[in-house]
Design an enzyme around this catalytic site. Structure first.
Site, PDB file in Angstrom:
ATOM      1  N   TYR A   1      -2.080  -0.725  10.802  1.00  0.00           N
ATOM      2  CA  TYR A   1      -2.189  -1.373   9.487  1.00  0.00           C
ATOM      3  C   TYR A   1      -0.968  -1.069   8.633  1.00  0.00           C
ATOM      4  CZ  TYR A   1      -3.415  -1.753   4.527  1.00  0.00           C
ATOM      5  OH  TYR A   1      -3.384  -2.015   3.182  1.00  0.00           O
TER       6      TYR A   1
ATOM      7  N   THR B   1       0.819  -1.209   0.000  1.00  0.00           N
ATOM      8  CA  THR B   1       0.000   0.000   0.000  1.00  0.00           C
ATOM      9  C   THR B   1       0.856   1.263   0.000  1.00  0.00           C
ATOM     10  OG1 THR B   1      -1.524   1.276   1.395  1.00  0.00           O
ATOM     11  CG2 THR B   1      -0.132  -0.299   2.523  1.00  0.00           C
ATOM     12  N   ASP B   2       0.282   2.355  -0.504  1.00  0.00           N
ATOM     13  CA  ASP B   2       0.974   3.649  -0.424  1.00  0.00           C
ATOM     14  C   ASP B   2       0.991   4.179   1.016  1.00  0.00           C
ATOM     15  OD1 ASP B   2      -1.724   4.330  -0.200  1.00  0.00           O
ATOM     16  OD2 ASP B   2      -1.722   5.813  -1.799  1.00  0.00           O
TER      17      ASP B   2
ATOM     18  N   LYS C   1       2.092  -3.493   7.217  1.00  0.00           N
ATOM     19  CA  LYS C   1       2.403  -3.665   5.789  1.00  0.00           C
ATOM     20  C   LYS C   1       3.863  -3.264   5.529  1.00  0.00           C
ATOM     21  CE  LYS C   1       0.035  -4.732   2.834  1.00  0.00           C
ATOM     22  NZ  LYS C   1      -0.343  -6.074   2.281  1.00  0.00           N
TER      23      LYS C   1
HETATM   24  P1  NAD Z   1      -9.576  -7.702   1.809  1.00  0.00           P
HETATM   25  O1  NAD Z   1      -9.621  -7.433   3.280  1.00  0.00           O
HETATM   26  O2  NAD Z   1     -10.789  -7.451   0.994  1.00  0.00           O
HETATM   27  O3  NAD Z   1      -9.163  -9.218   1.534  1.00  0.00           O
HETATM   28  C1  NAD Z   1      -8.152  -9.858   2.257  1.00  0.00           C
HETATM   29  C2  NAD Z   1      -8.299 -11.349   2.019  1.00  0.00           C
HETATM   30  O4  NAD Z   1      -7.238 -12.007   2.728  1.00  0.00           O
HETATM   31  C3  NAD Z   1      -9.602 -11.938   2.529  1.00  0.00           C
HETATM   32  O5  NAD Z   1     -10.152 -12.804   1.556  1.00  0.00           O
HETATM   33  C4  NAD Z   1      -9.200 -12.709   3.766  1.00  0.00           C
HETATM   34  O6  NAD Z   1     -10.035 -13.828   4.022  1.00  0.00           O
HETATM   35  C5  NAD Z   1      -7.780 -13.122   3.420  1.00  0.00           C
HETATM   36  N1  NAD Z   1      -6.965 -13.374   4.593  1.00  0.00           N
HETATM   37  C6  NAD Z   1      -6.836 -12.595   5.709  1.00  0.00           C
HETATM   38  N2  NAD Z   1      -6.009 -13.169   6.588  1.00  0.00           N
HETATM   39  C7  NAD Z   1      -5.573 -14.328   6.016  1.00  0.00           C
HETATM   40  C8  NAD Z   1      -4.668 -15.348   6.432  1.00  0.00           C
HETATM   41  N3  NAD Z   1      -4.068 -15.301   7.610  1.00  0.00           N
HETATM   42  N4  NAD Z   1      -4.457 -16.385   5.594  1.00  0.00           N
HETATM   43  C9  NAD Z   1      -5.076 -16.451   4.382  1.00  0.00           C
HETATM   44  N5  NAD Z   1      -5.947 -15.512   3.959  1.00  0.00           N
HETATM   45  C10 NAD Z   1      -6.183 -14.464   4.763  1.00  0.00           C
HETATM   46  O7  NAD Z   1      -8.331  -6.867   1.280  1.00  0.00           O
HETATM   47  P2  NAD Z   1      -8.138  -6.134  -0.122  1.00  0.00           P
HETATM   48  O8  NAD Z   1      -8.737  -4.799  -0.039  1.00  0.00           O
HETATM   49  O9  NAD Z   1      -8.532  -7.064  -1.191  1.00  0.00           O
HETATM   50  O10 NAD Z   1      -6.558  -5.950  -0.109  1.00  0.00           O
HETATM   51  C11 NAD Z   1      -5.695  -6.924  -0.707  1.00  0.00           C
HETATM   52  C12 NAD Z   1      -4.264  -6.486  -0.531  1.00  0.00           C
HETATM   53  O11 NAD Z   1      -4.082  -5.206  -1.129  1.00  0.00           O
HETATM   54  C13 NAD Z   1      -3.854  -6.337   0.944  1.00  0.00           C
HETATM   55  O12 NAD Z   1      -2.548  -6.823   1.073  1.00  0.00           O
HETATM   56  C14 NAD Z   1      -3.913  -4.834   1.173  1.00  0.00           C
HETATM   57  O13 NAD Z   1      -2.976  -4.447   2.165  1.00  0.00           O
HETATM   58  C15 NAD Z   1      -3.517  -4.304  -0.192  1.00  0.00           C
HETATM   59  N6  NAD Z   1      -4.045  -2.964  -0.490  1.00  0.00           N
HETATM   60  C16 NAD Z   1      -5.391  -2.745  -0.517  1.00  0.00           C
HETATM   61  C17 NAD Z   1      -5.873  -1.471  -0.838  1.00  0.00           C
HETATM   62  C18 NAD Z   1      -7.357  -1.177  -0.943  1.00  0.00           C
HETATM   63  O14 NAD Z   1      -7.716  -0.044  -1.285  1.00  0.00           O
HETATM   64  N7  NAD Z   1      -8.251  -2.134  -0.689  1.00  0.00           N
HETATM   65  C19 NAD Z   1      -4.979  -0.424  -1.089  1.00  0.00           C
HETATM   66  C20 NAD Z   1      -3.613  -0.704  -1.012  1.00  0.00           C
HETATM   67  C21 NAD Z   1      -3.160  -1.982  -0.745  1.00  0.00           C
END
Ligand code: NAD
Length: 356
Positions: free
Chosen positions: A156, A130-131, A160
């Site tokens: 969070y 993430t940023d 990360k």
């Molecule tokens: P999300 O919370 O929708 O999904 C996370 C998924 O990971 C879920 O399906 C959950 O069941 C699974 N999970 C959690 N803990 C787990 C574990 N211990 N073992 C296996 N699976 C597990 O998240 P997202 O929004 O889809 O984000 C995905 C990635 O992108 C993350 O790494 C997040 O940090 C990064 N990210 C997201 C955003 C955003 O805007 N949503 C922005 C920047 C970075």
């Protein structure tokens, strides 16, 4: 042909990535490893009969080792995480466990199978980050580049950042072929309705308040999830091992502008389709009123970062990446998806209302 393991593939971005990959790389084999926490939903993978969902925890290193060996995985795309900043403020432990220890568990398994006892190359560990690891910007500060110093402010983003450092160290120390992408705020289909865009969209439909933190002037860069998937595809195809790439949507907007765009788009949709008033009679738009009458300012989030902005020069020049949508276009598509997929989000709202 590649054999992909997609961690967190039943979550928002991971599931979009799996759909994207099935569409654009039909001959690759895709396995999803997901613990199905509150954010994971097997329905996100409906229609993908050729994708195996393994329900399990990334912290379970023997399980990951077994999958890497048995499925002959050569590419890990790592999305699994605890991802909601508000939850990290009230319960940080799960963030350290999944984001730091879980990522390390995957790295250990990958090192063992790909470097110590396995075939060596080719392989790739792509880490999605993430940023927010870069901290908060002032109004005139330059946007985050890949060389901006890390300064995470929430549990969070700190977790990360810890995972990013471990991924980097496994490349530097052991030669694991890693890449990392740091992206901005995503939105689009399958997003769990606790995040700003789906929460506000559904609140407009149900005539519920739109709770705006502080003065609503926190600035984020908004990235449609399909553009993000395209960016990850580019990193996997031409990104250099050991490198990080910032992926943004080129749409830096204050929250208030985003909320006004959501309200105006919902109002236009109701004006264009009279059936929406019958489906959602509690929406202000069903009575010809403006959705933005639902705006309510609430106490700011603790430690709320003021501004994030992405400098994606490196991704553009090295990878040929460019986002393909403005926020207005991307949100109109997102609203359309939510209106057509009520069967997907209604059970999530009912579950939340029942406290499950
Ligand atoms: P999300 O919370 O929708 O999904 C996370 C998924 O990971 C879920 O399906 C959950 O069941 C699974 N999970 C959690 N803990 C787990 C574990 N211990 N073992 C296996 N699976 C597990 O998240 P997202 O929004 O889809 O984000 C995905 C990635 O992108 C993350 O790494 C997040 O940090 C990064 N990210 C997201 C955003 C955003 O805007 N949503 C922005 C920047 C970075």
């Amino acid at each position: 042909m590649a054999n992909l393991l997609v961690t967190g593939g039943a979550g928002f971005i991971g599931a979009n990535f799996v759909h994207y990959w099935r569409t654009h790389h039909a001959s690759d084999v895709v396995t999803v490893l997901d613990a199905l926490t509150y954010a994971g939903n097997p329905a996100n993978l409906d229609g993908l009969s050729d994708v195996e969902l393994v329900v399990g925890d990334i912290c379970d290193t023997p399980l990951v080792e077994d999958l890497l060996a048995r499925k002959q995985i050569d590419t890990i795309v790592h999305f699994a995480a605890e991802s909601h900043v508000d939850r990290s403020i009230t319960g940080p432990d799960a963030f350290v466990t999944t984001n730091v220890i879980g990522t390390h568990s995957l790295l250990k398994a990958a090192r063992k199978l790909w470097l110590d006892t396995g075939t060596g190359r080719p392989h790739r560990f792509h880490h999605v980050s993430t940023d927010e690891v870069y901290g908060s910007l002032g109004p005139n500060d330059p946007a985050f580049s890949e060389t901006t110093a890390y300064a995470p402010n929430s549990p969070y983003s700190a977790s990360k950042a810890g995972s990013d450092h471990l991924v980097r160290a496994y490349h530097h120390t052991y030669g694991l072929e890693v890449t990392t992408s740091n992206c901005s705020n995503n939105y689009g289909p399958y997003q769990f309705p606790e995040k700003l865009i789906p929460l506000f969209l559904l609140n407009c439909l149900y005539g519920r308040n739109l709770p705006i933190y502080g003065d609503g002037m926190n600035v984020r860069d908004w990235l449609h999830v399909e553009d993000h998937c395209h960016g990850i595809e580019k990193v996997l195809q031409v990104g250099r091992p050991g490198e990080t790439y910032n992926i943004g949507g080129g749409q830096e907007l204050p929250n208030l502008t985003v909320i006004e765009e959501i309200c105006a788009t919902v109002d236009r949709a109701f004006a264009a389709d009279p059936q929406l008033a019958q489906r959602f009679p509690d929406a202000p738009a069903a009575r010809g009123q403006a959705s933005d009458t639902l705006k309510t300012f609430v106490t700011d989030r603790a430690g709320h970062d003021r501004r994030y902005a992405i400098d994606e020069t490196k991704a553009r020049s090295e990878l040929g990446y460019a986002p393909r949508r403005t926020f207005s276009e991307g949100f109109a598509q997102t609203l359309d998806w939510y209106l057509k997929n009520e069967q997907w989000w209604r059970p999530l709202l009912e579950k939340a209302a029942a406290g499950r």
